[in-house]
Design a protein around this motif. Structure first.
Motif, PDB file in Angstrom:
ATOM      1  N   THR A  79       0.859  -1.179   0.000  1.00  0.00           N
ATOM      2  CA  THR A  79       0.000   0.000   0.000  1.00  0.00           C
ATOM      3  C   THR A  79       0.900   1.236   0.000  1.00  0.00           C
ATOM      4  O   THR A  79       2.090   1.161   0.282  1.00  0.00           O
ATOM      5  N   GLN A  80       0.302   2.372  -0.288  1.00  0.00           N
ATOM      6  CA  GLN A  80       1.089   3.595  -0.345  1.00  0.00           C
ATOM      7  C   GLN A  80       1.633   3.954   1.029  1.00  0.00           C
ATOM      8  O   GLN A  80       2.696   4.553   1.143  1.00  0.00           O
ATOM      9  N   ASP A  81       0.911   3.589   2.066  1.00  0.00           N
ATOM     10  CA  ASP A  81       1.424   3.822   3.412  1.00  0.00           C
ATOM     11  C   ASP A  81       2.706   3.033   3.644  1.00  0.00           C
ATOM     12  O   ASP A  81       3.680   3.547   4.180  1.00  0.00           O
ATOM     13  N   GLN A  82       2.673   1.776   3.222  1.00  0.00           N
ATOM     14  CA  GLN A  82       3.860   0.933   3.399  1.00  0.00           C
ATOM     15  C   GLN A  82       5.035   1.467   2.591  1.00  0.00           C
ATOM     16  O   GLN A  82       6.177   1.452   3.040  1.00  0.00           O
ATOM     17  N   ILE A  83       4.739   1.932   1.381  1.00  0.00           N
ATOM     18  CA  ILE A  83       5.800   2.495   0.543  1.00  0.00           C
ATOM     19  C   ILE A  83       6.376   3.733   1.202  1.00  0.00           C
ATOM     20  O   ILE A  83       7.594   3.933   1.231  1.00  0.00           O
ATOM     21  N   ALA A  84       5.479   4.549   1.756  1.00  0.00           N
ATOM     22  CA  ALA A  84       5.936   5.759   2.427  1.00  0.00           C
ATOM     23  C   ALA A  84       6.889   5.398   3.558  1.00  0.00           C
ATOM     24  O   ALA A  84       7.957   6.004   3.712  1.00  0.00           O
ATOM     25  N   ALA A  85       6.520   4.377   4.336  1.00  0.00           N
ATOM     26  CA  ALA A  85       7.378   3.945   5.432  1.00  0.00           C
ATOM     27  C   ALA A  85       8.697   3.398   4.883  1.00  0.00           C
ATOM     28  O   ALA A  85       9.780   3.712   5.384  1.00  0.00           O
ATOM     29  N   GLU A  86       8.596   2.608   3.836  1.00  0.00           N
ATOM     30  CA  GLU A  86       9.778   1.980   3.237  1.00  0.00           C
ATOM     31  C   GLU A  86      10.764   3.018   2.716  1.00  0.00           C
ATOM     32  O   GLU A  86      11.975   2.901   2.910  1.00  0.00           O
ATOM     33  N   LEU A  87      10.234   4.017   2.072  1.00  0.00           N
ATOM     34  CA  LEU A  87      11.109   5.037   1.485  1.00  0.00           C
ATOM     35  C   LEU A  87      11.359   6.202   2.449  1.00  0.00           C
ATOM     36  O   LEU A  87      12.162   7.089   2.149  1.00  0.00           O
ATOM     37  N   GLY A  88      10.658   6.188   3.593  1.00  0.00           N
ATOM     38  CA  GLY A  88      10.869   7.244   4.554  1.00  0.00           C
ATOM     39  C   GLY A  88      10.353   8.598   4.094  1.00  0.00           C
ATOM     40  O   GLY A  88      10.975   9.619   4.326  1.00  0.00           O
ATOM     41  N   VAL A  89       9.210   8.586   3.451  1.00  0.00           N
ATOM     42  CA  VAL A  89       8.610   9.851   3.013  1.00  0.00           C
ATOM     43  C   VAL A  89       7.152   9.867   3.457  1.00  0.00           C
ATOM     44  O   VAL A  89       6.655   8.895   4.013  1.00  0.00           O
TER      45      VAL A  89
END
Lengths: 319, 319
Positions: B30-40
């Motif tokens: 999910t975009q939340d997970q991506i945000a966490a993964e990329l730190g943004v």
DNA sequence: CAGTTTGGTGAGCATATGCCCGCGACCTGG
DNA sequence: CCAGGTCGCGGGCATATGCTCACCAAACTG
């Protein structure tokens, strides 16, 4: 008489799923629109789209040079059980891979530095590590603590070239804890004395609590950085190689299975082994043909929990 | 000295977008997970994913034989300005394409029949149309009205074989309005008389208000269905061909630009031209090598708003 | 040097999505 | 013919997504 072989219900369901998947992924319609288009309920459309995906009818591929790097990252993660992996795209056959790695590695470190919660960040040595630090943007990170794993006094008594912590601390404005001791301490007595220093004990305690530790990985060929930069003698190098050394992290040598070599040189090293608290991670940064063997050994020995490297190096590690 | 050509900000943004796109579309995060993964932030992740898509980094393809049909449908829609298009997958070189078309066409008609609001559905003639009707499931559609465009009396006085409306009405249980007149009426007086019949006027008025009209498209070769099935004579066929006829819809012949031919045979036809209300659509159903020319003509003349055909026929129409 | 413009950022919200649940149809075995 | 089981369907809800808006910072301009 079996009249309609063309009417396999399974086929028709799959056809519908394919159609829904096409409309969703290729056509960019919403599931509501697909439902209207196919004349079914939205839930049915959702199931069809889901079915198209689960049956593997939809193939997604990334048209970008980074796609290969992402695949390599996934493979490295899986093969070596790593947490953080970043593979920097190659800049071409003739270009030093460290050049491409540095900004990529910097973005990883930056992510840690941007954390609002206080972190303890330990730093080792290495050319790639130093290049990474050069790429860090100016920041204000008063909340973190930067720890050096390695002494800041070169053999000639000057501040060590290898010492990346001052530069880092300067750029990101963070409290820093250098190691006030030589990189190599020949006299065991003096070495013991250094290790008794209260401020060194503080640093050692912090290092053991590090949330993340960034280290370079050195090789032990004839052009080993430790030797070339004058920290160890040709005799030391030969001795360690004879003991099986294939690489070193923060001047601590290890063999081809990633086991630290405790004899010889290790008795004279002034500094700390790469370490972090439970749940933290030690991240190796290295790229280049020479680094393949030491990286493979360090990964085999679980000395690293993360790896930042170049496309070519990643390929060699997996090959 | 321009120091870092590798650091083009545009490239870095695209790299990040590619990474986010990979995680989203390939990794299924999910975009939340991506945000966490990329730190943004999540918003940033959303923008990166969106950028990856808009920059064409993400390619989606459908691994299914139907993919080709869907592409053909899109091309037909675009090229001929059609509303409803369905292309049935080929069942192999030797198999009659109508066989594959029938269930596909039936699902289109079924969609109309499932509408809860009352519809007026007009039906023409043709082998493919008849095959479609055979594939309809039993339903209960009291709300709709089925209209026949063509007379239900064959030249020999029997109920016409071509008459699909009875069969349809029987299967889907809908009120139906057949045309109580012969397919071909040689005597102009009698023909006029028929057209004066009140019930025929009712049917004509309903046909003009049709929400959707399904028609077959006949060809005018030596094996033209109208001729083979005995509705018209060899002389009629020759006459119409001499007048430029390349096809017919509900016995009304048209030329290669899809213009109806009003001379000769048209004076004796008993039935209605394919039509529908404004906003409704006339959907042609036909497949086979012989149908390519008539279909191309009918499409050129905008006689059809929709097309249900086979993969091979669609290819030929676009080729 | 101040004002302006442009590009990017995070907050908030309407909508789309995915999933769980209860229901009814169909199938199967008695 | 009926009871029990299974499957698929649509309703409803928590969550994810996409988008708009107001703001900020850097670059541009007079």
């Amino acid at each position: 008489m079996n009249k309609k072989p063309a009417l396999d219900p399974e086929d028709r369901a799959t056809d519908a799923a394919a159609r829904a998947g096409w409309l969703y992924y290729v056509g960019g319609l919403t599931q509501d629109q697909i439902a209207a288009e196919l004349g079914v309920s939205r839930q049915r459309a959702q199931r069809l789209v889901s079915k198209a995906m689960s049956e593997g009818l939809i193939h997604v591929r990334l048209e970008h040079r980074i796609a290969r790097c992402l695949a390599l990252e996934a493979a490295l993660k899986a093969q070596f059980g790593l947490q953080t992996v970043r593979v920097a795209p190659s800049l071409g056959p003739g270009v030093d891979p460290v050049r491409g790695l540095a900004p990529v590695a910097a973005s990883v470190m930056e992510r840690f530095l941007r954390q609002p919660d206080p972190l303890i960040i330990a730093l080792g040595t290495g050319r790639a590590l130093r290049a990474m630090v050069e790429e860090l943007p100016k920041m204000s990170c008063e909340q973190h603590k930067l720890i050096s794993l390695i002494g800041n006094i070169a053999p000639d008594g000057s501040a060590s070239n290898y010492d990346v912590i001052m530069r880092t601390a300067d750029t990101v404005r963070a409290p820093h804890y250098p190691m006030p001791l030589p990189v190599i301490i020949d006299d065991p007595e003096i070495r013991r004395m250094f290790y008794q220093l209260p401020q060194l004990k503080i640093v050692a305690r912090l290092a053991a609590q590090a949330d993340v530790t960034f280290v370079g990985v050195g090789h032990m060929t004839d052009s080993a950085p430790l030797y070339v930069d004058g920290f160890i003698s040709a005799r030391d190098l030969a001795e360690q190689r004879a003991l099986g050394a294939v690489g070193e992290i923060a001047t601590w040598c290890f063999d081809d299975r990633g086991r630290y070599i405790e004899e010889g040189l290790a008795q004279r090293v002034g500094g700390l082994k790469a370490q972090c608290k439970a749940g933290g991670q030690v991240i190796g940064i290295a790229a280049g043909q020479d680094k393949v063997v030491p990286l493979a050994a360090a990964l085999a020995g679980k000395l690293l929990d993360g790896l930042l490297t170049s496309e070519e190096t990643a390929e060699a590690l997996l090959g």
